[in-house]
Design a protein around this motif. Structure first.
Motif, PDB file in Angstrom:
ATOM      1  N   SER A   1       0.762  -1.175  -0.020  1.00 54.20           N
ATOM      2  CA  SER A   1       0.017  -0.001  -0.092  1.00 54.20           C
ATOM      3  C   SER A   1       1.060   1.206  -0.033  1.00 54.20           C
ATOM      4  O   SER A   1       2.042   1.164   0.369  1.00 54.20           O
ATOM      5  CB  SER A   1      -1.080   0.148   1.276  1.00 54.20           C
ATOM      6  OG  SER A   1      -0.070   0.334   2.429  1.00 54.20           O
TER       7      SER A   1
ATOM      8  N   VAL B   1       0.360   5.206   1.297  1.00 52.72           N
ATOM      9  CA  VAL B   1      -0.520   6.304   1.827  1.00 52.72           C
ATOM     10  C   VAL B   1      -0.038   7.809   1.740  1.00 52.72           C
ATOM     11  O   VAL B   1       1.217   7.817   2.221  1.00 52.72           O
ATOM     12  CB  VAL B   1      -0.644   5.883   3.343  1.00 52.72           C
ATOM     13  CG1 VAL B   1      -1.636   6.645   4.055  1.00 52.72           C
ATOM     14  CG2 VAL B   1      -1.442   4.463   3.648  1.00 52.72           C
TER      15      VAL B   1
ATOM     16  N   GLY C   1      -4.119   9.341   3.907  1.00 55.67           N
ATOM     17  CA  GLY C   1      -4.912   8.532   3.070  1.00 55.67           C
ATOM     18  C   GLY C   1      -5.314   7.297   3.513  1.00 55.67           C
ATOM     19  O   GLY C   1      -6.142   6.406   2.998  1.00 55.67           O
ATOM     20  N   ALA C   2      -4.907   6.989   5.011  1.00 53.19           N
ATOM     21  CA  ALA C   2      -5.555   5.766   5.366  1.00 53.19           C
ATOM     22  C   ALA C   2      -5.273   6.084   7.246  1.00 53.19           C
ATOM     23  O   ALA C   2      -4.978   7.310   7.361  1.00 53.19           O
ATOM     24  CB  ALA C   2      -4.704   4.753   5.163  1.00 53.19           C
ATOM     25  N   GLU C   3      -5.923   5.239   7.728  1.00 48.25           N
ATOM     26  CA  GLU C   3      -6.061   5.666   9.480  1.00 48.25           C
ATOM     27  C   GLU C   3      -4.763   5.164   9.953  1.00 48.25           C
ATOM     28  O   GLU C   3      -4.495   4.305  10.902  1.00 48.25           O
ATOM     29  CB  GLU C   3      -7.128   4.562  10.079  1.00 48.25           C
ATOM     30  CG  GLU C   3      -7.550   5.277  11.411  1.00 48.25           C
ATOM     31  CD  GLU C   3      -8.893   4.642  11.667  1.00 48.25           C
ATOM     32  OE1 GLU C   3      -9.872   4.930  11.083  1.00 48.25           O
ATOM     33  OE2 GLU C   3      -8.820   3.884  12.762  1.00 48.25           O
TER      34      GLU C   3
ATOM     35  N   ASP D   1     -14.005   7.132   5.471  1.00 47.69           N
ATOM     36  CA  ASP D   1     -13.499   7.289   4.172  1.00 47.69           C
ATOM     37  C   ASP D   1     -12.060   8.500   4.079  1.00 47.69           C
ATOM     38  O   ASP D   1     -12.410   9.710   4.296  1.00 47.69           O
ATOM     39  CB  ASP D   1     -14.361   7.694   2.925  1.00 47.69           C
ATOM     40  CG  ASP D   1     -13.778   7.481   1.844  1.00 47.69           C
ATOM     41  OD1 ASP D   1     -12.590   7.172   1.402  1.00 47.69           O
ATOM     42  OD2 ASP D   1     -14.772   7.827   0.702  1.00 47.69           O
ATOM     43  N   TYR D   2     -11.042   7.936   3.749  1.00 53.03           N
ATOM     44  CA  TYR D   2      -9.933   8.983   3.861  1.00 53.03           C
ATOM     45  C   TYR D   2      -9.677   9.821   2.623  1.00 53.03           C
ATOM     46  O   TYR D   2      -8.745  10.382   2.666  1.00 53.03           O
ATOM     47  CB  TYR D   2      -8.864   8.253   4.509  1.00 53.03           C
ATOM     48  CG  TYR D   2      -8.804   8.019   6.110  1.00 53.03           C
ATOM     49  CD1 TYR D   2      -8.065   8.892   6.775  1.00 53.03           C
ATOM     50  CD2 TYR D   2      -9.569   6.793   6.432  1.00 53.03           C
ATOM     51  CE1 TYR D   2      -8.368   8.558   8.231  1.00 53.03           C
ATOM     52  CE2 TYR D   2      -9.688   6.630   7.861  1.00 53.03           C
ATOM     53  CZ  TYR D   2      -8.991   7.409   8.847  1.00 53.03           C
ATOM     54  OH  TYR D   2      -9.216   7.155  10.093  1.00 53.03           O
ATOM     55  N   ASN D   3     -10.341   9.412   1.784  1.00 50.58           N
ATOM     56  CA  ASN D   3     -10.167   9.925   0.389  1.00 50.58           C
ATOM     57  C   ASN D   3     -11.179  10.757  -0.219  1.00 50.58           C
ATOM     58  O   ASN D   3     -11.215  11.186  -1.108  1.00 50.58           O
ATOM     59  CB  ASN D   3      -9.904   8.666  -0.708  1.00 50.58           C
ATOM     60  CG  ASN D   3      -8.663   8.002  -0.339  1.00 50.58           C
ATOM     61  OD1 ASN D   3      -7.638   8.445  -0.337  1.00 50.58           O
ATOM     62  ND2 ASN D   3      -8.893   6.541  -0.164  1.00 50.58           N
TER      63      ASN D   3
ATOM     64  N   THR E   1      -8.743  14.104   6.554  1.00 51.69           N
ATOM     65  CA  THR E   1      -8.249  13.222   5.489  1.00 51.69           C
ATOM     66  C   THR E   1      -7.510  14.175   4.234  1.00 51.69           C
ATOM     67  O   THR E   1      -7.441  15.029   4.370  1.00 51.69           O
ATOM     68  CB  THR E   1      -9.920  13.046   4.477  1.00 51.69           C
ATOM     69  OG1 THR E   1     -10.342  14.099   3.821  1.00 51.69           O
ATOM     70  CG2 THR E   1     -10.694  12.177   5.730  1.00 51.69           C
TER      71      THR E   1
END
Ligand SMILES: Nc1ncnc2c1ncn2[C@@H]1O[C@H](COP(=O)(O)OP(=O)(O)O)[C@@H](O)[C@H]1O
Ligand SMILES: [Mg+2]
Lengths: 487, 230
Positions: free
Chosen positions: A90, A92, A175-177, A195-197, A248
């Motif tokens: 991934s 981020v 972009g993510a937790e 939702d981080y996007n 976010t």
């Protein structure tokens, strides 16, 4: 009188020798068990470290890191490039903002007028105003930083009369937790952002910042002119880390008016072994002039690899101690069988089957090993905790010593890192980020699990059985008269 | 019932070989009581251990009730010693740290007899060989030579063997106890049809057996006696 009773009786035929044998066995078995426990404890810790933190890479713009340096900003397209590299699980993106408390009578726009931002240098960080008040007092370090930060600033008029310094608050679009180092956020109340996007108008605040501003889940605050709702409170474990806001990624990009830019990227690699090769691959995919790829957890990797060697050493020591116990019982049984050759001949002459003779000696050696194991387990339960932490703390000092601090960007790399307030920030002090690693590693404590015990003792018992059976059967196979006539 | 066929047992000592048993053949009837006499070192113990399957002959065979010992594997020989043979060793060969009763119970344990039955029989046997009741549970290494000899005899009788091989069984006994042991052995041969072969120096004991053999220079010859004892 049964075989068992006879064996127990034989085990105590020479009490002084039995005591000596049991004592030596106990030390060897105790040591073996302690080593097995240490091995398991270290192994579990290595696994935990590998699983949690060991596999992330941090990508910064070439020549820039944190609030320092220069170069071209990273873009969303580059995140896609990094994501397509082999073994990358991934990517981020993060976008860092610096939030400055809006002072009464002055609008935020005044502060923004200067090219370098209101306070301190700010190459890729936009400084925006907020209703929040920082949870950290400026203190000596902050004021000193403030003075140096202002000296080169052209946008601020009235430099002769500086207002009382209020420290900025770090806001990061993610972009993510995860936090800015790629570690999962520890949300202590409320929930994540979902939702981080997308821009949601929601934010996560650190515990001390929330306390300072009397925020709880559902409270609101403003950044620039946008209202944010607090959905969760997180605990980063440090005073600096808790003086922060997460929102976010698109939200932060919008606030900074740089929709496609990223401050940094957190690249997660599928396994510890692939980290090095993937680092090189990501670096070449992005171009050395575009991005700096660092392994944030470099110091931890070193710790893991030396923990690994401790694990191997303890395994070798376990096997060696176990082998010692085995050799002791083997030699003792060989000696006992030799000593009682004639007796074996008598048993055989009056019709004892070989298996009965073998069983008698096996039981005798098991009695010795059982006693040794009980005493050894007691020794191990006292010794294993000490041995494990001794192994690990000596390991820690060798790990931390040669590692030099590579600037603020690394400070956050230490999980559970007890970084003092301001650590890693240009305005911060020289906090000891490796204190955290040391704390972490010394917290490895050993415990005697029943499975570990059973495995260790079973191995010694197996050696004892073989050690008794082989010489006894070899002797029993001789014609009785040869044994009876001898000596 | 016991046929000894051209038995030879030779030993190498240095570069010369000695043959204490050199072509011995004889037969023993079931329930007979016989003795072997001979000088010390003439090979009496060697012959007895061949009959008791404690040793293997260089050549020749021992056939017991039609079964040749030469053809038996180790396990079967052990079974033969346990079931069919009662061996009284010249040096007793008791287990020193066990009591008299425990020593006598051992062969019965190997034969799978239950503990209560073993104990009962062991006590009866020790009574028969006239061991003081209070010495039955004493460790045998605290008993006198004569007492140990009686424990050894009791042990040999434990599994009611069909052949008793006794090497100097009265060597350590006073005359009176020796007489009693001889009486016990002859009653066994008479009443239980047990075959008994005794090695002895004791002329009076040899006189009381039905047949008497002399071992000399590796050969066995039967002494001819006028008139049976019985
Ligand atoms: N294992 C052996 N090796 C060499 N010589 C032996 C061995 N066993 C017995 N002998 C010899 O065989 C001879 C007969 O011994 P043994 O049967 O004990 O005599 P006896 O019982 O008639 O006194 C003796 O000369 C003895 O030294
Ligand atoms: Mg002899």
């Amino acid at each position: 009188m049964s075989v068992l009773a006879r064996s127990v009786g034989n085990a105590f035929r020479n009490k002084i020798r039995t005591a000596a044998v049991v004592a030596v066995l106990a030390v060897a078995i105790g040591l073996a068990l302690a080593m097995l426990v240490a091995n398991q404890a270290v192994g579990a810790k290595v696994q935990e470290l590998n699983a949690s933190v060991g596999t992330t890479l941090t990508v910064n713009p070439a020549g820039g890191q944190g609030f320092e340096g220069g170069g071209e900003p990273l873009t969303t397209a580059e995140a896609g490039t990094a994501a397509s590299v082999a073994n990358v699980t991934s990517v981020v993106g993060t976008k860092a903002l610096r939030l400055q408390t809006a002072t009464t009578g002055t609008t935020g726009t005044t502060q923004q007028a200067g090219p370098g931002g209101g306070f301190g240098p700010g190459g890729q960080q936009a400084t925006v105003s907020t209703s929040l008040v920082a949870a950290i007092d400026a203190g000596t370090l902050g004021n000193r930083n403030n003075a140096s930060g202002n000296s080169g600033t052209t946008g601020n008029t009235g430099t002769s009369n500086l207002p009382a310094r209020a420290l900025p608050i770090t806001a990061t679009g993610i972009g993510a937790e995860v936090d800015s180092t790629g570690k999962a956020l520890n949300i202590t109340s409320g929930t994540g952002l979902g939702d981080y996007n997308t821009a949601t108008g929601k934010a996560l605040v650190g515990t001390s910042l929330a306390e300072k501003n009397s925020l709880s889940v559902g409270s609101t605050f403003t950044v620039q002119d946008k209202t944010f709702t607090v959905t969760g409170i997180f605990d980063a474990g440090t005073a600096f880390g808790n003086n922060a806001v997460y929102m976010t990624l698109p939200e932060a990009q919008t606030l900074a008016a740089t929709p496609d830019e990223l401050s940094s990227m957190i690249v997660t690699v599928n396994s510890m072994e692939n980290v090095d090769s993937t680092k090189t691959a990501v670096q070449s995919a992005l171009g050395a002039d575009k991005a700096d790829v660092t392994q944030g957890q470099r110091n931890l990797e070193t710790a893991v690899s030396s923990l690994d060697s401790v694990k191997n050493i303890s395994l070798v020591a376990f096997i060696a101690a176990l082998a010692t116990a085995g050799i002791i019982i083997l030699l003792i049984m060989v000696m006992l069988v030799r000593e009682r050759r004639r007796e074996i001949g008598v048993l055989k002459a009056i019709g004892a089957p070989n298996r009965t003779i073998g069983l008698q000696f096996v039981l005798e050696s098991l009695v010795l090993v059982a006693l040794g194991s009980v005493v050894g387990a007691v020794i191990a339960s006292f010794a294993s905790g000490g041995i494990a932490s001794a192994l690990i703390s000596s390991n820690t000092s060798t790990t931390a010593a040669p590692t030099t601090q590579r600037g603020g960007g690394l400070a956050g790399a230490v999980p559970n890192g007890a970084v003092p307030g301001g650590g890693g920030f240009p305005g911060g002090g020289q906090g000891g980020p490796f204190g955290g690693a040391s704390q972490l590693l010394t917290s490895v404590t050993a415990s005697l699990s029943p499975g570990v015990l059973a495995a260790g003792i079973a191995a010694v018992f197996a050696v004892a059985i073989i050690g008794a059976l082989v010489p006894a059967l070899l002797t029993a196979r001789i014609r009785p008269i040869e044994v009876l006539r001898g000596e | 019932m016991i046929e000894v066929k051209d038995l030879v047992r030779q030993f190498k000592s240095g570069d010369r070989t000695i043959k204490p048993v050199n072509g011995v053949s004889f037969e023993l009837e079931k329930g007979s009581l016989s003795s072997i006499v001979g000088k010390s070192g003439s090979g009496k113990s060697t012959l007895l251990s061949l009959l008791g399957a404690l040793d293997k002959p260089t050549s020749g065979d021992v056939v017991v009730d039609g079964v040749s010992l030469a053809g038996l594997p180790d396990g079967k020989l052990t079974e033969y010693r346990r079931r069919d043979i009662g061996f009284v060793f010249q040096q007793f060969n008791l287990i020193p740290n066990l009591s008299a009763v425990d020593n006598v119970m051992l062969p019965m344990e190997f034969a799978g007899i239950r503990k209560a039955a073993r104990l009962k029989r062991a006590k009866e046997l020790l009574e028969q060989v006239q061991l003081d009741p209070e010495k039955q549970s004493r460790r045998v290494n605290r008993l006198s030579g004569g007492e140990q000899q009686r424990v050894a005899i009791a042990r040999a009788l434990a599994n009611e063997p069909k052949l008793i091989l006794a090497d100097e069984p009265t060597g350590n006994l006073d005359e009176q106890t020796g007489e009693h042991i001889i009486e016990l052995l002859s009653s066994l041969s008479r009443d239980h049809n047990t075959t008994i072969l005794v090695v002895t120096h004791d002329r009076s004991l040899a006189q009381k057996t039905e047949r008497c053999f002399r071992l000399q220079q590796g050969k066995l010859t039967e002494e001819v006696r006028t008139g049976s004892r019985r």
